[in-house]
Design a protein around this motif. Sequence first.
Motif, PDB file in Angstrom:
ATOM      1  N   PRO A 113      86.222  19.236  18.643  1.00 12.70           N
ATOM      2  CA  PRO A 113      86.359  17.780  18.715  1.00 12.70           C
ATOM      3  C   PRO A 113      85.026  17.041  18.829  1.00 12.70           C
ATOM      4  O   PRO A 113      84.847  15.997  18.238  1.00 12.70           O
ATOM      5  CB  PRO A 113      87.206  17.543  19.961  1.00 12.70           C
ATOM      6  N   SER A 114      84.101  17.583  19.585  1.00 12.79           N
ATOM      7  CA  SER A 114      82.792  16.956  19.742  1.00 12.79           C
ATOM      8  C   SER A 114      81.742  17.945  19.245  1.00 12.79           C
ATOM      9  O   SER A 114      81.295  18.815  19.976  1.00 12.79           O
ATOM     10  CB  SER A 114      82.549  16.607  21.215  1.00 12.79           C
ATOM     11  N   ALA A 115      81.356  17.786  17.987  1.00 12.52           N
ATOM     12  CA  ALA A 115      80.485  18.773  17.341  1.00 12.52           C
ATOM     13  C   ALA A 115      79.037  18.315  17.222  1.00 12.52           C
ATOM     14  O   ALA A 115      78.263  18.908  16.479  1.00 12.52           O
ATOM     15  CB  ALA A 115      81.038  19.106  15.967  1.00 12.52           C
ATOM     16  N   THR A 116      78.647  17.298  17.939  1.00 12.43           N
ATOM     17  CA  THR A 116      77.285  16.772  17.811  1.00 12.43           C
ATOM     18  C   THR A 116      76.229  17.828  18.091  1.00 12.43           C
ATOM     19  O   THR A 116      75.243  17.931  17.367  1.00 12.43           O
ATOM     20  CB  THR A 116      77.084  15.568  18.764  1.00 12.43           C
ATOM     21  N   TYR A 130      76.052  30.281  15.134  1.00  7.70           N
ATOM     22  CA  TYR A 130      77.301  30.022  15.858  1.00  7.70           C
ATOM     23  C   TYR A 130      78.509  30.253  14.950  1.00  7.70           C
ATOM     24  O   TYR A 130      79.450  30.951  15.324  1.00  7.70           O
ATOM     25  CB  TYR A 130      77.323  28.586  16.396  1.00  7.70           C
ATOM     26  N   LEU A 131      78.479  29.658  13.759  1.00 11.35           N
ATOM     27  CA  LEU A 131      79.612  29.794  12.834  1.00 11.35           C
ATOM     28  C   LEU A 131      79.821  31.253  12.434  1.00 11.35           C
ATOM     29  O   LEU A 131      80.963  31.716  12.323  1.00 11.35           O
ATOM     30  CB  LEU A 131      79.398  28.918  11.600  1.00 11.35           C
ATOM     31  N   ASN A 148      89.106  28.487   9.600  1.00  8.65           N
ATOM     32  CA  ASN A 148      88.940  27.133   9.082  1.00  8.65           C
ATOM     33  C   ASN A 148      88.476  26.222  10.212  1.00  8.65           C
ATOM     34  O   ASN A 148      89.241  25.885  11.104  1.00  8.65           O
ATOM     35  CB  ASN A 148      90.261  26.620   8.482  1.00  8.65           C
ATOM     36  N   PHE A 149      87.191  25.848  10.178  1.00 14.59           N
ATOM     37  CA  PHE A 149      86.602  25.003  11.210  1.00 14.59           C
ATOM     38  C   PHE A 149      86.854  23.537  10.876  1.00 14.59           C
ATOM     39  O   PHE A 149      86.608  23.095   9.750  1.00 14.59           O
ATOM     40  CB  PHE A 149      85.093  25.248  11.314  1.00 14.59           C
ATOM     41  N   VAL A 158      78.677  22.286   8.210  1.00 20.28           N
ATOM     42  CA  VAL A 158      79.743  21.718   7.383  1.00 20.28           C
ATOM     43  C   VAL A 158      81.063  22.358   7.783  1.00 20.28           C
ATOM     44  O   VAL A 158      81.149  23.585   7.883  1.00 20.28           O
ATOM     45  CB  VAL A 158      79.444  21.996   5.889  1.00 20.28           C
ATOM     46  N   PRO A 159      82.097  21.553   8.002  1.00 12.26           N
ATOM     47  CA  PRO A 159      83.403  22.127   8.327  1.00 12.26           C
ATOM     48  C   PRO A 159      84.023  22.778   7.101  1.00 12.26           C
ATOM     49  O   PRO A 159      83.559  22.612   5.984  1.00 12.26           O
ATOM     50  CB  PRO A 159      84.212  20.904   8.771  1.00 12.26           C
TER      51      PRO A 159
END
Length: 172
Positions: A113-116, A130-131, A148-149, A158-159
């Motif tokens: 939710p908060s990916a800053t 991390y990914l 699926n991020f 990038v999601p």
Amino acid sequence: MRAKKSFTRIIIITMMSFLIFACRNEQENKANRTSSDTVDTAKTISSASKTLTLPFIAVVDSNTTRIELQANPQKSKVPLNKEELAEALNIKYPEIKLELGKTSHDTLLVNIPSATFLTQQMGTTGALTYLAEATYAFTDLANIKVVNFVFKEGDHAVPGPYTRKSFNTKNI
């Protein structure tokens, strides 16, 4: 008159003594509470880290800047489920709060939710690390092939759907 001055001095000295001791005790109590809280928190994180470790760790090759995923030597001997893997990621990366979504066929939905911190502050290599660790952890489960991020896109991440082949890594 002299008795009045002496009485005033006694009151002032008593009040000063009270203030000094009151402040000292509060500081000691606060220091004791802080060190006790720190020890309790350290025990919790330490014990959680021992049992909730990621199955793979990402190492960046300094020559090629490629990410190499290696089996974690501290990996739990008992396989972790997706909730435990999510918790292990949240412990290792407390700035990135990962939330599990539903599983559909071979795909696990993961929300951030908060990916800053992930998208703006870790840098490209940090975000890819991390990914990659998250993807390899979840795809280590028998029924998951795709992660699926879902998060707001940023400069460094990038999601979308990721598989093990999504990363320019050396084979494990």
